[in-house]
Design an enzyme around this catalytic site. Sequence first.
Site, short mmCIF file in Angstrom:
data_model
loop_
_atom_site.label_atom_id
_atom_site.label_comp_id
_atom_site.label_asym_id
_atom_site.label_seq_id
_atom_site.Cartn_x
_atom_site.Cartn_y
_atom_site.Cartn_z
N LEU A 46 7.33 46.37 49.84
CA LEU A 46 5.91 46.05 50.07
C LEU A 46 5.74 44.98 51.14
O LEU A 46 6.61 44.13 51.34
CB LEU A 46 5.23 45.62 48.77
CG LEU A 46 5.61 44.31 48.08
CD1 LEU A 46 4.97 43.10 48.73
CD2 LEU A 46 5.23 44.38 46.63
N LYS A 94 17.68 48.52 51.74
CA LYS A 94 16.72 47.40 51.81
C LYS A 94 17.09 46.44 52.95
O LYS A 94 16.22 46.06 53.75
CB LYS A 94 16.72 46.65 50.47
CG LYS A 94 15.89 45.39 50.45
CD LYS A 94 14.41 45.64 50.69
CE LYS A 94 13.67 44.33 50.93
NZ LYS A 94 12.27 44.51 51.25
N THR A 132 15.50 41.41 46.08
CA THR A 132 16.37 41.75 47.21
C THR A 132 17.67 40.99 47.06
O THR A 132 17.67 39.77 46.91
CB THR A 132 15.68 41.36 48.54
OG1 THR A 132 14.41 42.01 48.58
CG2 THR A 132 16.51 41.80 49.73
N LYS A 174 14.87 35.04 55.29
CA LYS A 174 16.04 34.87 54.41
C LYS A 174 16.84 36.17 54.31
O LYS A 174 18.06 36.15 54.23
CB LYS A 174 15.61 34.36 53.03
CG LYS A 174 15.05 35.42 52.11
CD LYS A 174 14.90 34.94 50.67
CE LYS A 174 14.06 35.89 49.84
NZ LYS A 174 14.72 37.01 49.25
N CYS A 193 10.37 36.53 52.85
CA CYS A 193 11.39 37.60 52.80
C CYS A 193 12.19 37.74 54.09
O CYS A 193 13.41 37.53 54.09
CB CYS A 193 10.72 38.93 52.47
SG CYS A 193 10.09 38.98 50.81
N1 LIG Z 1 7.19 38.78 48.36
C1 LIG Z 1 7.39 39.96 48.89
O1 LIG Z 1 6.57 40.48 49.63
C2 LIG Z 1 8.66 40.73 48.58
C3 LIG Z 1 8.81 42.02 49.12
C4 LIG Z 1 9.98 42.72 48.86
C5 LIG Z 1 10.98 42.12 48.12
N2 LIG Z 1 10.81 40.86 47.64
C6 LIG Z 1 11.89 40.28 46.84
O2 LIG Z 1 11.40 40.12 45.53
C7 LIG Z 1 11.99 38.97 44.92
C8 LIG Z 1 10.89 38.06 44.44
O3 LIG Z 1 10.20 37.57 45.56
P1 LIG Z 1 8.82 36.78 45.43
O4 LIG Z 1 8.29 36.62 46.80
O5 LIG Z 1 7.97 37.44 44.41
O6 LIG Z 1 9.36 35.38 44.86
P2 LIG Z 1 8.53 34.29 44.06
O7 LIG Z 1 9.31 33.05 44.15
O8 LIG Z 1 7.10 34.33 44.51
O9 LIG Z 1 8.55 34.83 42.55
C9 LIG Z 1 9.65 34.79 41.69
C10 LIG Z 1 9.11 34.43 40.30
O10 LIG Z 1 10.13 34.63 39.32
C11 LIG Z 1 9.98 33.62 38.32
N3 LIG Z 1 11.22 33.56 37.55
C12 LIG Z 1 12.45 33.13 37.95
N4 LIG Z 1 13.36 33.32 36.97
C13 LIG Z 1 12.70 33.89 35.94
C14 LIG Z 1 13.08 34.34 34.64
N5 LIG Z 1 14.34 34.25 34.23
N6 LIG Z 1 12.14 34.87 33.84
C15 LIG Z 1 10.86 34.98 34.26
N7 LIG Z 1 10.42 34.56 35.46
C16 LIG Z 1 11.34 34.03 36.29
C17 LIG Z 1 9.65 32.37 39.13
O11 LIG Z 1 9.03 31.39 38.33
C18 LIG Z 1 8.70 32.95 40.18
O12 LIG Z 1 7.34 32.92 39.75
C19 LIG Z 1 12.90 38.36 45.97
O13 LIG Z 1 14.18 38.87 45.81
C20 LIG Z 1 12.29 38.88 47.26
O14 LIG Z 1 13.23 38.91 48.30
C21 LIG Z 1 9.67 40.16 47.83
#
Ligand SMILES: NC(=O)c1ccc[n+]([C@@H]2O[C@H](COP(=O)([O-])OP(=O)(O)OC[C@H]3O[C@@H](n4cnc5c(N)ncnc54)[C@H](O)[C@@H]3O)[C@@H](O)[C@H]2O)c1
Length: 441
Positions: free
Chosen positions: A153, A207, A122, A266, A263
């Site tokens: 999700l 989004k 996001t 933020k 999510c």
């Molecule tokens: N968690 C949710 O339900 C959800 C839903 C919709 C959107 N999002 C969006 O998805 C994105 C991820 O959210 P999340 O909750 O999974 O975050 P998270 O912190 O759980 O996961 C992010 C992962 O990316 C890894 N990472 C960072 N840089 C990297 C790189 N260069 N190469 C490989 N791995 C790398 C980190 O180690 C971490 O494990 C965010 O932008 C969030 O807003 C999340």
Amino acid sequence: MRVSVIGCGHLGAPHAAAMAELGHEVIGVELDPDKCRALSAGTAPFYEADFEELLVRHTSSGRLRFTTDLAEAASFADLHFIAVGTPLREDGRGYDVSQVIGAVRSLVPLLHRPATIVGKSTVTVGTVARIQEVIDAGAQVPGVDLVWNPEFLREGYAVQDSLFPDRIVAGLTSPRARAAIEEVYAQILDRGVALILTDPPTAEVIKSAANAFLTTKISFINAMAEVCEFVGADVNTVAHAIGLDKRIGPGGMRPGIGYGGGCLPKDVAAFTHRVGELGAQHAHGLLAAVESVNAGRPLAAVELIEKAHGGPISGRVALLGAAFKAGTSDVRDSPALRLAVRLAERGAVPVIYDPEALAAARALHPEFTYADTAEQAVSGAELVVLATEWPELTADPKLPEDAAGLVRRRVLVDVRNAVEPGPWLAAGWEVWQLGRKPQRP
Ligand SMILES: NC(=O)c1ccc[n+]([C@@H]2O[C@H](COP(=O)([O-])OP(=O)(O)OC[C@H]3O[C@@H](n4cnc5c(N)ncnc54)[C@H](O)[C@@H]3O)[C@@H](O)[C@H]2O)c1
């Protein structure tokens, strides 16, 4: 198709497993070596319904593997999902998109044949244009396309929502990118799921607007709970009655201590800031009000707890729930833990139990006392607070009876309005919920 998922956290890991379930060959790239090792061994690093089962199935079948090596993914896959984190900047004024920019900047020079980069993280409106510049500057070959494919999700339902989404949104600019999206999601699209093809800025706004609307609904019903408290009305009945209007709908309208998680807080904070920067004054005013209502919910919950107790509490308070919502072990920005902080500030000693999130809560707040069972948390407590709506807590038929002999006063304060009061009243408890009159046995 051969796909990679870069960033295997709460979004990326279930997405990678879901892509394998759809029949793709998947490689997940995760920087954190511990997480990568756990995922490779078929162990979920966090609790998420159905996820570990899918992970085991596809790491065993060989259709899904994980690596820390981006170059391996670049040579293996033709489509690369970007699912890295976008935390709030330290000053709270928008996202830190450095993980997204960094991942794309590292990936692009490693691509030696045409490929599609599909962003799921996001981001702030305008980020996709910046990423396109990174691709244009670093691509070694023609035909590296960018698609913005925001993810909607719900945590707790990550696998289900990845496999059965309400819609797929793709912001893109080329027929080749469109073909790649139609191929990777073919099985889902064949079921008739809507594909919204649009330009990248519209995908970005979709989004942000979706999360803004969801949080507006939550803050709206919480504001109505406040009104109900003033006039002695019942907010659960209000929510049910207005939700029957098709224009309003019942979803996302349970009153409580507000939204939380990795999510929504933020995303709304970043969007509020961005619309302010853009000069969209009315959007800014609306979103600022949504945030303000949410920020006030833990205090509203503390006030209800103190009212139920007849004053401030200096003893133990059983806090059932630490996860930001049921179905996940995620405690990021958890309203339950915000409530624990508030209670402790006012002199109470929260004793916290959660069916899945104890380890994560302990890591974030080592200063609190934790219990391994609900009964242990309740034992010797002044009263019981239900802070996360786990069905095993809200609908356990034995808990009201079992806890009755352990607590000092049979007072349940349900700050999620999730408990069916009947069994608690029958076991001699008072039941207090936000925006409702207290119910006594
Ligand atoms: N968690 C949710 O339900 C959800 C839903 C919709 C959107 N999002 C969006 O998805 C994105 C991820 O959210 P999340 O909750 O999974 O975050 P998270 O912190 O759980 O996961 C992010 C992962 O990316 C890894 N990472 C960072 N840089 C990297 C790189 N260069 N190469 C490989 N791995 C790398 C980190 O180690 C971490 O494990 C965010 O932008 C969030 O807003 C999340």
